[in-house]
Design an enzyme around this catalytic site. Structure first.
Site, PDB file in Angstrom:
ATOM      1  CD  GLN A 126      17.412   8.091  43.371  1.00 37.92           C
ATOM      2  OE1 GLN A 126      16.190   8.616  43.413  1.00 37.92           O
ATOM      3  NE2 GLN A 126      17.635   6.830  43.653  1.00 37.92           N
ATOM      4  CB  SER A 129      13.223   7.346  37.204  1.00 40.31           C
ATOM      5  OG  SER A 129      12.925   6.816  38.480  1.00 40.31           O
ATOM      6  CB  SER A 161      13.434  14.437  44.887  1.00 43.04           C
ATOM      7  OG  SER A 161      12.399  13.338  44.519  1.00 43.04           O
ATOM      8  CD  GLU A 244      14.655   5.942  46.401  1.00 45.48           C
ATOM      9  OE1 GLU A 244      15.144   5.531  45.596  1.00 45.48           O
ATOM     10  OE2 GLU A 244      13.703   7.057  46.031  1.00 45.48           O
ATOM     11  CD  GLU A 367       1.640  -3.093  42.933  1.00 50.18           C
ATOM     12  OE1 GLU A 367       2.222  -2.050  42.981  1.00 50.18           O
ATOM     13  OE2 GLU A 367       0.617  -2.856  43.819  1.00 50.18           O
TER      14      GLU A 367
END
Lengths: 397, 364
Positions: A126, A129, A161, A244, A367
């Site tokens: 993936q 990010s 990953s 995910e 969060e």
């Protein structure tokens, strides 16, 4: 309400167990985790075997090569498989995230990959990010520019990953900088063998290099590799991110409350009232997760999207992981930090303790998820954003 | 595997929700609190639609349903903090139906709302309800009962109380008529205004009213703990709903409170604790009805109910600021109920201690 197996489910469970006994190795004290470079090919081979014997894609539609069973059946199979050494861990991105996304948004050509994944022929990674786009993923700045019928991609990705092993990647890139950030992103399939891709392993404090940095320099992606519509990649990515979270919350860990109790007994602390209390709390958290799993599976088997349940479960799972590791570290004392071959109890606790951040951060931090929960679960007004309606190129950097 | 409610269970949930939202509005709850804390009109209405007999056998005028259905009813009560002794009366009558079937007249009277029954389970001191201290001595056809029980729910309004006792070193249940000689009841004031009583026994009952069956006390405690946990789940739902509404509309610094992440995250934590409670309560209710040994599931749910509820009601209270403590504002009732029920049959720590013994011992 009926939590138990139906007669049909019980028969399926027995059949699964019999097959696994014949084809897999039951977990024991001698079981050891494989190093990554052996685990990846082993997982692909295990997937190929499952496919050959009709145990792959149990709840996937038949049109994609699946068996078209209810999701309860695939959970039953996974519960049974968890007793054995063979795992599909490295295929989480492929089977748990890419396949559901392609089923929902892929073109017929793109959907051909699904059958290859089922046969254990492909490993995916993936590419989402970036160094500058973590919690604020939609701010990503990897650019894709159309040149004839080819997209030219430049940028840098991180936390990839198993990128060092993958044949294919799913990639988010900015295709229109002149519109607000969510509206100018496109979702691509990229061939990791493309010469413009450089994958550099990131060694984590566990000592392993599960993650990578990925540099993309003039990578050429054919236009037919766009998943969904150009500039509509965010809605495609949401399917991947939801998958995910559910993969993380439903994923197997190398530890359980039973192994924690054994550790307490082994270290002679099982009768310490404070340790006992922590063991009982771990059990309570585990019961809650199991029961939440019943809710998620029931919703899924009735074609309801278990969005809120999934978010709750992922957060509860992260809490469980963190608190259980604290108890394990307390039990192990100074031995807790022994690493590698010197680690206690088959290197089960120390890497799991260090790896808690993957659970708490993957698929969105605790969060960020609680903010989403405020909206989805409690109906609170959306968090005020400072960048709504502003073109991506005009955002402060 | 199916974690959805059955059609019948869904009907109970909807009927209960309808009844409480019609009859247990804030003004009415307040009026009852200022009287004796027992809403007799609501009680009769619950009886009239068959909810008081929900878990009694059909022979006693009941519907023969079990814990999953009772959890729906209890949850709706908690959501509305409705002042009726639902858990005490229904769980005690279930035990009577199971172990004392000869008490048919009493069961019919509890189902039609004319009598309230309860159980005296809490203990003084460490409050370990699994080890009763009231002494029962069998003497021919009669059983002598001597001892005391603190904080018995609904005792001042109950016609009968099922008392946990010890006979020859083993736990037992004794059915006592509250009007009998040698039964002293001292009404207690409670924080959430529910009627409770202190029970002193120096009395005798017919031996046919003594239950010495193995597991009878455990079974009753399991049901009371889970029905109470279901009330707490409803209390949490109500508290969270009040808090969400308040922080969405109350503005400070020119925006709603919910726009501050410290506020949202606290509310989200309360939501997660409520969901953990929901899942564990339903799981435990089903395990009581169907499982081989529901002990660990019951204690886990009871832990979430004690620990989680107190956190949730505290968060809801805090998120309301000073407003929350005003008795004219409804959310404080959820706080008082959450705190009171959380300690009723042992606190979170007591549940953990028992559970720790159960799991660490059976695993070794």
């Amino acid at each position: 309400m009926d939590i138990g197996d139906s007669p049909e489910e019980a028969a399926f469970r027995a059949q699964a167990r019999t097959w696994l006994e014949a084809h897999a190795t039951r977990r024991s004290d001698a079981s050891r985790p494989l190093p990554l470079d052996e685990h990846v090919p082993a997982a692909l081979a295990w997937q190929a075997k499952l496919h050959k014997h009709g145990w792959a894609g149990l709840s996937w539609p038949e049109a994609f090569g699946g068996r078209g069973m209810s999701s309860v059946m695939s959970t039953i199979f996974n519960e049974e498989m968890a007793q054995f050494e063979q795992t599909l861990g490295p295929l989480t991105v492929s089977l748990g995230m890419v396949a559901p996304t392609l089923m929902a948004h892929g073109s017929p050509d793109q959907q051909r990959h699904i059958a290859s994944m089922l046969r254990g022929e492909q490993l995916w990674c993936q590419l989402f990010s970036e160094p500058g786009a973590g919690s604020d993923l939609a701010a990503l700045s990897t650019r894709a520019v159309l040149d004839g019928d080819t997209w030219i991609v430049n940028g840098q990705k991180v936390w990839t990953s198993l990128g060092q092993f993958a044949q294919y990647g799913i990639l988010l890139a900015r295709t229109n900088p002149d519109v607000p950030k969510h509206k100018g992103i496109t979702y691509f399939i990229v061939d990791m063998a493309d010469p413009g891709i450089e994958v550099r392993p990131l060694v984590q404090m566990t000592g392993h290099a599960h993650f990578n940095e990925t540099f993309l320099t003039d990578v050429r992606i054919p236009a037919e590799n766009v998943v969904g519509d150009v500039n509509d990649g965010w809605s495609v990515a949401r399917t991947t991110l939801t998958s995910e979270r559910s993969s993380i919350a439903g994923g197997g860990a190398g530890w359980s409350v039973e192994t924690l109790i054994e550790l307490a007994q082994h270290t002679g602390r099982a009768n310490d009232p404070i340790i006992r209390q922590q063991l009982a709390q771990a059990h309570c958290r585990s019961v809650a997760l199991t029961a939440m799993g019943y809710r998620v599976r029931t919703a899924a088997s009735r074609k309801r999207m278990p969005g809120r349940e999934m978010l709750t479960m992922k957060l509860a799972y992260a809490n469980h992981w963190v608190a259980t590791m604290e108890t394990a570290m307390t039990l192990l004392g100074g031995n807790a930090m022994l690493a590698g071959d010197d680690a206690i109890a088959e290197e089960r606790w120390q890497p799991a303790f260090l790896n808690q951040y993957a659970i708490r951060l993957g698929g969105g931090t605790d969060e960020v998820q609680k903010n989403i929960m405020g909206e989805l679960g409690l109906g609170l007004p959306r968090e005020p954003s400072t960048d709504r309606g502003i073109a991506w190129k005009d955002l402060p950097t | 595997m199916n974690f959805d409610l059955s059609e019948e269970e869904q009907v109970v949930a909807e009927l209960a929700q309808q009844l409480f939202s019609d009859l247990a509005q804030t003004e009415r709850v307040k009026e009852v609190e200022e009287a004796d804390g027992f809403d007799r009109d609501l009680w009769q209405a619950l009886a009239d639609v068959g909810l008081l007999g929900l878990c009694l056998p059909q022979s006693a005028g009941g519907s023969g349903m079990q814990m999953v259905a009772l959890a729906q009813l209890a949850q709706a009560q908690g959501r509305h903090v409705a002042p009726v002794p639902l858990v005490a009366s229904i769980t005690a009558s279930m035990a009577i139906a199971e172990h004392l079937p000869a008490e048919a007249a009493l069961l019919t009277a509890t189902a039609d709302g004319s009598e309230v029954v309860t159980a005296a389970l809490a203990e003084a001191g460490a409050n370990n309800p699994w080890v009763p201290t009231v002494r029962a001595t069998i003497d021919g056809e009669s059983v002598r009962l001597v001892g005391t029980k603190p904080a018995v729910p609904a005792l001042p309004i109950a016609s009968h109380v099922l008392v946990s006792a010890v006979v020859d070193g083993r736990p037992a249940l004794a059915l006592v008529d509250t009007a009998a000689e040698g039964v002293t009841i001292e009404a207690l004031r409670t924080t959430n205004h529910e009627p409770q009583g202190h029970l002193t026994l120096d009395t005798a009952i017919d031996v046919r009213r003594l239950v010495t069956t193995d597991g009878a006390l455990d079974g009753l405690l399991h049901r009371v703990l889970i029905a109470t946990s279901a009330v707490q789940l409803g209390v949490c739902e109500g508290a969270v709903a009040h808090a969400a509404a308040h922080v969405s509309t109350r503005e400070q610094f020119g925006r709603p409170l919910s726009a501050f992440q410290a506020v949202t995250q606290r509310a989200a934590d309360a939501y997660i604790a409520t969901e953990a409670l929901r899942s564990t309560v339903l799981n435990a209710a089903w395990q009581i009805d169907n499982g081989d040994d529901p002990t660990a599931d019951v204690l886990s749910a009871a832990y979430w109910a004690s620990e989680g509820t107190q956190k949730v009601v505290l968060a809801a209270q805090h998120l309301h600021g000073g407003l929350g403590s005003d008795v004219d504002y409804p959310v404080h009732r959820h706080f008082l109920w959450g705190m009171q029920l959380g300690g009723a049959l042992g606190s979170a720590t007591a549940h953990l201690a028992r559970l720790g013994h159960h799991i660490a011992t059976s695993a070794s």
